[in-house]
Each structure stands twice: as structure tokens, then as C-alpha cells.
Design an enzyme around this catalytic site. Structure first.
Site, short mmCIF file in Angstrom:
data_model
loop_
_atom_site.label_atom_id
_atom_site.label_comp_id
_atom_site.label_asym_id
_atom_site.label_seq_id
_atom_site.Cartn_x
_atom_site.Cartn_y
_atom_site.Cartn_z
N GLU A 1 -7.33 2.11 -4.97
CA GLU A 1 -7.36 0.77 -4.38
C GLU A 1 -6.93 -0.34 -5.34
OE1 GLU A 1 -9.61 3.10 -3.93
OE2 GLU A 1 -10.33 3.13 -1.87
N1 COA Z 1 -1.49 3.56 5.26
C1 COA Z 1 -0.44 3.44 6.08
N2 COA Z 1 0.64 4.25 6.03
C2 COA Z 1 0.61 5.22 5.10
C3 COA Z 1 -0.45 5.41 4.22
C4 COA Z 1 -1.54 4.51 4.31
N3 COA Z 1 -2.63 4.62 3.54
N4 COA Z 1 -0.16 6.46 3.42
C5 COA Z 1 1.03 6.90 3.80
N5 COA Z 1 1.52 6.16 4.81
C6 COA Z 1 2.79 6.31 5.54
C7 COA Z 1 3.98 5.93 4.69
O1 COA Z 1 4.19 4.53 4.71
C8 COA Z 1 5.08 6.70 5.38
O2 COA Z 1 5.45 6.02 6.54
P1 COA Z 1 7.00 6.00 7.02
O3 COA Z 1 7.34 7.44 7.28
O4 COA Z 1 6.97 5.16 8.24
O5 COA Z 1 7.76 5.43 5.86
C9 COA Z 1 4.37 7.99 5.81
O6 COA Z 1 2.97 7.69 5.82
C10 COA Z 1 4.58 9.15 4.87
O7 COA Z 1 4.27 8.69 3.57
P2 COA Z 1 5.13 9.12 2.29
O8 COA Z 1 4.70 8.26 1.15
O9 COA Z 1 6.57 9.14 2.64
O10 COA Z 1 4.61 10.62 2.15
P3 COA Z 1 4.39 11.51 0.87
O11 COA Z 1 3.96 12.84 1.38
O12 COA Z 1 5.56 11.44 -0.04
O13 COA Z 1 3.14 10.83 0.09
C11 COA Z 1 0.93 9.88 -0.11
C12 COA Z 1 1.86 10.84 0.67
C13 COA Z 1 -0.40 9.88 0.64
C14 COA Z 1 0.71 10.41 -1.52
C15 COA Z 1 1.55 8.47 -0.17
O14 COA Z 1 1.98 8.09 1.12
C16 COA Z 1 0.60 7.39 -0.66
O15 COA Z 1 0.41 7.24 -1.86
N6 COA Z 1 -0.04 6.64 0.27
C17 COA Z 1 -0.91 5.55 -0.09
C18 COA Z 1 -2.29 6.10 -0.34
C19 COA Z 1 -3.26 5.03 -0.79
O16 COA Z 1 -3.03 4.32 -1.75
N7 COA Z 1 -4.39 4.93 -0.07
C20 COA Z 1 -5.40 3.99 -0.38
C21 COA Z 1 -5.62 3.11 0.80
S1 COA Z 1 -6.93 1.98 0.48
#
Ligand code: COA
Length: 264
Positions: free
Chosen positions: A136
Site C-alpha cells: 500500500e
Molecule cells: N485493482 C484494480 N485492477 C487491478 C489490480 C488492483 N488491485 N491489480 C491488477 N489489476 C488489473 C490490472 O490493471 C490489469 O488490468 P488491464 O488488463 O485492464 O490492464 C489486470 O488486472 C491484470 O494485471 P497485470 O498487472 O497486467 O497482471 P500481472 O499478472 O502481470 O500482475 C499483479 C498481477 C497482481 C502482480 C499486478 O497487477 C499488481 O501489482 N497489482 C497491484 C496490486 C496491489 O498493489 N494491490 C494493493 C491494493 S491496496
């Protein structure tokens, strides 16, 4: 777009709750939060359920709160924003206090609120590819409602490090911190979860509910108070129908009725 949550009954006695927004890595918005909360509420009072598996569909267990949904909060009044956070807190509380054992099946990312979900599982089994983290701070926000659950699970020392660095860490590191309890190759994840569930199904349902409460509370009470409470509880459980049946079954070298009820 799939439904945000599936409830499955893979075998007698077992409910499988699957976060089902794989295209967004199972990030939870208000709809998924409401579904998870109501599902755990229903499972808590369903006598046919002896153990619950919490899983995520697709590549990741859960990417935490849906950031598009959270970002929209900027246009809300503080009161509305607060109500929303309280709804999220209630979701975690329901899972944490669920009287049935909850087993987490963790693969891929479990970040932010996803790590919070891991923390409220009684047993968390992670695949070797799992990547956990309270990320976060890197988004300029904080691990707010998950903090009580994560701190209780991994302690202040690990929590201070993880909350501040926001680093993603491996399943092995999560194991060392006590956030997860087993790490297995991806191909063995379901078999290990099943093994844990098999062990759980041997326990008495009332004994589970009371034991979970003991584990959640006892470490936080002053010793005298804890012992006073614990002596009352064991006295009640020994005399209970379930306790009597379990002990009789052991002495007569047969299985108690609850194992038969959940045998497939
Ligand atoms: N909220 C909203 N959308 C999210 C999300 C979240 N927490 N985490 C992932 N997504 C979405 C991405 O924006 C992407 O959307 P798109 O296809 O429309 O571009 C889709 O999910 C796939 O994510 P992507 O990053 O391409 O997949 P990945 O497999 O390479 O990576 C994660 C997966 C989870 C490691 C990465 O998406 C990430 O770091 N997400 C944020 C996690 C985070 O910080 N959570 C804390 C929230 S308080």
C-alpha cells in the site's frame, strides 16, 4: 465478465469459496466485498459445512482492493468513505471470526488486501510461485483495515518491516513470518489443501469453533484472566455431548459421528 465469486461444494462437509475476477487478478470492489461477506455469513451457520477453502481463480490469489474502485472515493464525502472502509473491515472480520476452519489456497500474487485475506485464514497453503506483500505505501495509502489481522498474525516486528518497505516477498519468507503455514510446488497445491482439509474433518465441529476462539483470544488476555476463562471452557466441553461422544469413540476404537457425516 464472470461473476465475482463462486461457491462450490467439492465434497461432503467442504465449501470452496472462489474469488472469480481473474481478469483483474481477483481485486475486490464493493460487489465482491458484499458477496464475500454474505457468503461467509451463510457458511458460518450452515451445519453441513465443516471446513471452508478460500481460493482465487486464475494466475493470482488476490491483488487486493480494486484500485479503480478505491480511486473513485476521492469524490465521496469523508463519512461515505468511512462507511465504505467499515464494509471492508466487516468482510475481514467475518472471515476471521468464522466458526469453521478456513484454509487459504494461495497462488501467484496476494498483495495488499490479498495478503489481508491470507492473514484471516486459519491455515494458509501457498504455492512456490506465491508473491505476497503489503504494498500500500507504494500507492501512497496504508494497509489500514488489514493491519489488525496482519499484525496479529505475523507480529509487530515483521509488520513494521513489511508495512514500511512495501516489498513483495516469497512464499518461503511468508512461511518464516508465519503468514502462511506450508509452501508446496504449484502442481501439489490442491493435494496439500486436501490433506489439510482431511485433517480438519477429523475434528469435532463445536470443538473447532471453540478452539478457533481460544487461538484468537488467549494470547491477548492477561494470564489469570485467560486461565479463568480456559478452565470454564474445558469444563463445559468435556461435559458436552460432542466431547463425551469423541472420548467414548476413542476408547471404543471407533469413529465419532462427525467423521462419518463428512466422509465422501
Ligand atoms: N485493482 C484494480 N485492477 C487491478 C489490480 C488492483 N488491485 N491489480 C491488477 N489489476 C488489473 C490490472 O490493471 C490489469 O488490468 P488491464 O488488463 O485492464 O490492464 C489486470 O488486472 C491484470 O494485471 P497485470 O498487472 O497486467 O497482471 P500481472 O499478472 O502481470 O500482475 C499483479 C498481477 C497482481 C502482480 C499486478 O497487477 C499488481 O501489482 N497489482 C497491484 C496490486 C496491489 O498493489 N494491490 C494493493 C491494493 S491496496
Amino acid at each position: 465478465m464472470t461473476a465475482p465469486l463462486r461457491l462450490e461444494r467439492p465434497r461432503p462437509g467442504v465449501a470452496r469459496v472462489v474469488l472469480d475476477r481473474p481478469e483483474l487478478r481477483n481485486a475486490f470492489d464493493d460487489v465482491l466485498i458484499a458477496r464475500l461477506t454474505e457468503t461467509f455469513e451463510a457458511l458460518a451457520s450452515d451445519a453441513s459445512v465443516r471446513a471452508i477453502v478460500l481460493a482465487g481463480e486464475g494466475k493470482a490469489f488476490c491483488a487486493g482492493a480494486d484500485l479503480s474502485w478505491m480511486k473513485r472515493m476521492v469524490s465521496c464525502r469523508l463519512e461515505e468513505n468511512r462507511r465504505d472502509a467499515a464494509t471492508l473491515a466487516e468482510m475481514f472480520r467475518r472471515i476471521d471470526t468464522c466458526p469453521k476452519p478456513v484454509v487459504g489456497r494461495i497462488q501467484g500474487a496476494a498483495l495488499g488486501g490479498g495478503a489481508g485475506l491470507v492473514a484471516v485464514c486459519d491455515v494458509a497453503v501457498a504455492a512456490e510461485d506465491a508473491l505476497l506483500g503489503t504494498t500500500e505505501v507504494r500507492l501512497g495509502i496504508v494497509p489500514g483495515v488489514i493491519s489488525p489481522f496482519v499484525v496479529r498474525k505475523i507480529g509487530e516486528s515483521h509488520a513494521r518491516r513489511r508495512f514500511l518497505t512495501g516489498e513483495r516477498f516469497s512464499a518461503g519468507e511468508a512461511l518464516r513470518a508465519g503468514l502462511v503455514h506450508a509452501v508446496v510446488p504449484v502442481a501439489e497445491l490442491d493435494a496439500e489443501v486436501d490433506r489439510v482439509v482431511d485433517a480438519l474433518l477429523l475434528g469435532g465441529p463445536e470443538a473447532h469453533a471453540v478452539s478457533k476462539e481460544l487461538a484468537r483470544r488467549m494470547g491477548r488476555l492477561p494470564l489469570d484472566e485467560a486461565l479463568e476463562e480456559a478452565t470454564g471452557i474445558i469444563a463445559t466441553r468435556r461435559a458436552s455431548a460432542e466431547g463425551q461422544e469423541g472420548m467414548r469413540a476413542f476408547l471404543e476404537r471407533r469413529s465419532p459421528s462427525w467423521t462419518a457425516r463428512s466422509a465422501s
